[in-house]
Design a protein around this motif. Sequence first.
Motif, mmCIF file in Angstrom:
data_model
loop_
_atom_site.group_PDB
_atom_site.id
_atom_site.type_symbol
_atom_site.label_atom_id
_atom_site.label_comp_id
_atom_site.label_asym_id
_atom_site.label_seq_id
_atom_site.Cartn_x
_atom_site.Cartn_y
_atom_site.Cartn_z
ATOM 1 N N THR A 32 28.735 47.025 40.337
ATOM 2 C CA THR A 32 28.400 45.735 39.725
ATOM 3 C C THR A 32 29.417 45.369 38.656
ATOM 4 O O THR A 32 29.877 44.212 38.586
ATOM 5 C CB THR A 32 26.989 45.789 39.122
ATOM 6 N N GLY A 35 32.542 44.231 40.186
ATOM 7 C CA GLY A 35 32.378 42.884 40.704
ATOM 8 C C GLY A 35 32.535 41.830 39.628
ATOM 9 O O GLY A 35 33.188 40.800 39.845
ATOM 10 N N VAL A 39 35.432 38.888 39.691
ATOM 11 C CA VAL A 39 35.044 37.473 39.685
ATOM 12 C C VAL A 39 35.737 36.747 38.544
ATOM 13 O O VAL A 39 36.274 35.639 38.709
ATOM 14 C CB VAL A 39 33.515 37.333 39.578
ATOM 15 N N THR A 205 32.834 37.834 52.484
ATOM 16 C CA THR A 205 33.321 38.365 51.207
ATOM 17 C C THR A 205 34.113 39.656 51.398
ATOM 18 O O THR A 205 35.120 39.876 50.724
ATOM 19 C CB THR A 205 32.155 38.623 50.245
ATOM 20 N N VAL A 264 37.700 36.492 43.852
ATOM 21 C CA VAL A 264 36.303 36.165 43.527
ATOM 22 C C VAL A 264 35.388 36.687 44.636
ATOM 23 O O VAL A 264 34.328 37.274 44.370
ATOM 24 C CB VAL A 264 36.124 34.649 43.337
ATOM 25 N N LEU A 265 35.803 36.485 45.878
ATOM 26 C CA LEU A 265 35.014 36.980 47.003
ATOM 27 C C LEU A 265 34.871 38.494 46.953
ATOM 28 O O LEU A 265 33.796 39.038 47.255
ATOM 29 C CB LEU A 265 35.664 36.573 48.325
ATOM 30 N N VAL A 268 32.170 39.344 44.583
ATOM 31 C CA VAL A 268 30.855 39.136 45.199
ATOM 32 C C VAL A 268 30.557 40.258 46.193
ATOM 33 O O VAL A 268 29.421 40.750 46.287
ATOM 34 C CB VAL A 268 30.797 37.761 45.887
ATOM 35 N N PHE A 271 29.177 43.203 44.508
ATOM 36 C CA PHE A 271 27.740 43.066 44.256
ATOM 37 C C PHE A 271 26.941 43.453 45.502
ATOM 38 O O PHE A 271 25.892 44.098 45.407
ATOM 39 C CB PHE A 271 27.404 41.624 43.857
#
Length: 279
Positions: A32, A35, A39, A205, A264-265, A268, A271
């Motif tokens: 997390t 991520g 991002v 992603t 960014v992907l 995600v 996550f």
Amino acid sequence: MNAGALTHKSRTKGRRMARGPAMEGAARAGLTARGVIYVLVGALAVRIGLGDGGPQADRGGALAEVAGEPFGAVVLWALGVGLVGMALWRLSEAVFGAAGKDGGKPKKRLLSAGRCLFYSVVAWSVLAFAAGAGGSGSGSSDRQSRDLTARALELPAGQWLVGLAGAGVVGAGLWIGGRAALRKYHEHLRLGAMSRRVRQGVDVTGVGGGVARGLVFATAGVFAVRAAVAYEPDRAKGMDDTLRAFKDTPLGPSLLVAVAVGLVLFGVFSFAMARWRKF
């Protein structure tokens, strides 16, 4: 009970702890945290691609953005602790083997050891920033890359060392991007726990993010090789300068924006890994 039996019992207990709820929680926290950072870096790079110079698109720039928000200090400490969890998880894999039938092979253990070292450094930099020490957490990745390259070039056979390291980073980037394109991450996910639509989203992603991340790694490695060949440390680039270099290609800012969206992907996707990864 003899020494061999005690050793076997200790190893068995260690494996259970390494794959127990505590380590699983540490791994999910680390994924997390990773991520969040990706991002933020990707969002900063998008701003640069759209014409806003803005903060640096690297870990230091991302941390500075977090620090400026309400409760930013709390988030920074949470990110640092999460990354410590990531390092501990990778350490447990190096010592006891990763999940899966091939998790105990030397190659897998060595890879986990390398990841442990990498995330230990990242965690330290984030915690140093959170504590107000600054240092590598707030410093420019570009300056760090140039300084490290300059010191390495001064060593005996320094050009070879830097060149081989750069080639290794290029190889790592191609490996990361290739595995993402082939969807090798499926073997680590609980696909049965996802709906069809969720699986499709994860693939968008995973593939897009992994390919973009691999491209950034490979490009940074190329710059390191060029620095070694020319014996010019200033040719080495960190994350920020590597991303900005995409603006100088024939595709211009559009390529930078595409890569930035990919980062960014990948954030995600991290996550999603935190939610559905097998342990």
